[in-house]
Scaffold this motif. Structure first.
Motif, PDB file in Angstrom:
ATOM      1  N   GLU A 100     -31.234 -29.177 -17.914  1.00  0.00           N
ATOM      2  CA  GLU A 100     -31.846 -28.397 -17.085  1.00  0.00           C
ATOM      3  C   GLU A 100     -31.929 -26.678 -17.313  1.00  0.00           C
ATOM      4  O   GLU A 100     -32.635 -26.280 -17.474  1.00  0.00           O
ATOM      5  CB  GLU A 100     -31.858 -28.671 -15.499  1.00  0.00           C
ATOM      6  CG  GLU A 100     -32.897 -28.140 -14.746  1.00  0.00           C
ATOM      7  CD  GLU A 100     -32.842 -28.832 -13.510  1.00  0.00           C
ATOM      8  OE1 GLU A 100     -33.597 -28.541 -12.589  1.00  0.00           O
ATOM      9  OE2 GLU A 100     -32.005 -29.595 -13.260  1.00  0.00           O
ATOM     10  N   GLN A 101     -30.722 -26.274 -17.552  1.00  0.00           N
ATOM     11  CA  GLN A 101     -30.216 -24.799 -17.632  1.00  0.00           C
ATOM     12  C   GLN A 101     -30.683 -24.677 -19.043  1.00  0.00           C
ATOM     13  O   GLN A 101     -31.172 -23.262 -19.340  1.00  0.00           O
ATOM     14  CB  GLN A 101     -28.739 -24.646 -17.473  1.00  0.00           C
ATOM     15  CG  GLN A 101     -28.214 -24.857 -16.035  1.00  0.00           C
ATOM     16  CD  GLN A 101     -28.600 -23.806 -15.117  1.00  0.00           C
ATOM     17  OE1 GLN A 101     -29.329 -22.826 -15.563  1.00  0.00           O
ATOM     18  NE2 GLN A 101     -28.243 -23.794 -13.809  1.00  0.00           N
ATOM     19  N   SER A 104     -34.280 -23.788 -18.894  1.00  0.00           N
ATOM     20  CA  SER A 104     -34.613 -22.627 -17.851  1.00  0.00           C
ATOM     21  C   SER A 104     -34.323 -21.371 -18.762  1.00  0.00           C
ATOM     22  O   SER A 104     -35.037 -20.180 -18.830  1.00  0.00           O
ATOM     23  CB  SER A 104     -33.883 -22.621 -16.480  1.00  0.00           C
ATOM     24  OG  SER A 104     -33.858 -21.336 -15.749  1.00  0.00           O
ATOM     25  N   ASP A 107     -36.872 -20.493 -21.488  1.00  0.00           N
ATOM     26  CA  ASP A 107     -38.058 -20.051 -20.765  1.00  0.00           C
ATOM     27  C   ASP A 107     -38.116 -18.568 -20.470  1.00  0.00           C
ATOM     28  O   ASP A 107     -39.043 -18.006 -20.803  1.00  0.00           O
ATOM     29  CB  ASP A 107     -38.326 -20.649 -19.476  1.00  0.00           C
ATOM     30  CG  ASP A 107     -38.649 -22.348 -19.849  1.00  0.00           C
ATOM     31  OD1 ASP A 107     -39.222 -22.622 -21.000  1.00  0.00           O
ATOM     32  OD2 ASP A 107     -38.749 -23.030 -18.945  1.00  0.00           O
ATOM     33  N   HIS A 108     -36.794 -18.017 -20.137  1.00  0.00           N
ATOM     34  CA  HIS A 108     -36.683 -16.663 -19.622  1.00  0.00           C
ATOM     35  C   HIS A 108     -36.245 -15.727 -20.843  1.00  0.00           C
ATOM     36  O   HIS A 108     -36.246 -14.584 -20.679  1.00  0.00           O
ATOM     37  CB  HIS A 108     -35.495 -16.620 -18.582  1.00  0.00           C
ATOM     38  CG  HIS A 108     -36.225 -16.957 -17.334  1.00  0.00           C
ATOM     39  ND1 HIS A 108     -36.041 -18.521 -17.036  1.00  0.00           N
ATOM     40  CD2 HIS A 108     -36.963 -16.470 -16.244  1.00  0.00           C
ATOM     41  CE1 HIS A 108     -36.688 -18.670 -15.831  1.00  0.00           C
ATOM     42  NE2 HIS A 108     -36.886 -17.420 -15.302  1.00  0.00           N
TER      43      HIS A 108
END
Length: 304
Positions: A100-101, A104, A107-108
């Motif tokens: 999940e990290q 994330s 994405d950033h």
């Protein structure tokens, strides 16, 4: 499918592989969003006969008959369906939120091609007091709590991700994959029981040279299982020797080698001098460091 997990393996220890898979079972990222690819790199212990992947809806075991970690990874990359791939060794236990990290962070940070984080030890037996000096050789690291993003700056970035747990944008892999498939690769990597290395770093450098950035993000954490055999001085000495020898080869191939070639005749005198400089007879740690220096000398003598 947003993410592909690739586990290359050769004659894996069944208990350690089970711990790796349990770590993946516990991921907070829904299994509908990621696939699991186990690459059997021509193992001889028939581990797959006891491997149960029925818990995952998108899990496969595929073979790679050409021996070597690099070829096993390429096979996994070719089979991957997602835009993000995560390389997991068969002795890694990812934190529950690892996948999940990964998503994330990517994405950033659209400018970043490869990421990694903390690789913390899980010792199967009590380690010797001096082992921390060789954590880097064992693919263990903790660079602190601040994220670090690096570009290519005529040297290998200190915070570049290691192979264990490395997340990669698949579109950034094309140059590296083409290099391997064209037969232009001359970097030695793990093959069978060999302790040569360099594949992880070669992959990172090809992405950096293509204009991408790489990053260290401490919220990515995994446990690296360290068995008793990898804490033996004889193993670590061989590892340090082979790693340093291949490190010179890697840096030379990318034009960032800071050392000069030495004559073959100069290797033995340097080894003798280093024996006394490191006081290699005094401790296991000193002997391991001396072996690392010997590998460096041999690498420099082998430069074109």
């Amino acid at each position: 499918m947003k993410l592909s997990v690739i586990i290359p393996t050769y004659n894996p220890n069944q208990e350690r592989l089970a711990q790796t898979l349990n770590g993946l079972k516990n991921q907070t990222l829904s299994m509908s969003l990621w696939e699991l690819i186990v690459v059997d790199n021509h193992s001889s212990n028939n581990f797959y006969e006891q491997l149960d992947l029925s818990w995952h809806p998108s899990a496969i075991i595929i073979p790679e008959l050409k021996q070597g970690l690099t070829y096993a990874r390429i096979r996994g990359f070719s089979a991957a369906k997602a835009d993000i791939v995560v390389m997991v060794d068969d002795d890694n236990i990812l934190n529950d939120d690892y996948l999940e990290q990964i998503l994330s962070i990517f994405d950033h940070h659209p400018e970043v091609a490869a990421i990694g984080g903390k690789s913390l030890p899980l010792f199967e037996t009590t380690p010797p007091s001096w082992l921390h000096e060789f954590y880097g050789n064992l693919a263990l690291r903790d660079l602190g709590e601040a994220a670090i993003i690096s570009r290519l700056d005529n040297k290998y970035p200190h915070a570049a991700p290691i192979g264990a747990g490395m997340g990669i944008r698949r579109k950034a892999l094309s140059v590296y994959i083409n290099k391997i498939r064209s037969g232009k690769n001359n970097i030695s990597d793990r093959s069978g029981d060999s302790l040569s290395s360099g594949g992880d770093n070669d992959l990172v450098l090809e992405m950096l040279k293509s204009g991408w950035q790489v990053g260290y993000f401490p919220r990515l954490q995994l446990k690296h299982i360290i068995p008793a055999g990898r804490m033996e001085a004889s193993y670590l000495a061989r590892l340090a020797h082979n790693t340093n020898k291949s490190w010179v080869q890697l840096l030379q191939s990318h034009g960032i080698n800071p050392w000069k070639k030495i004559p073959v005749a100069g290797v033995l005198p340097r080894k003798i001098k280093a024996w006394f400089t490191y006081r290699a007879w005094q401790s296991k740690a000193a002997y391991i460091k001396w072996q690392g220096a010997c590998g460096l000398f041999e690498g420099l003598a082998n430069l074109p």
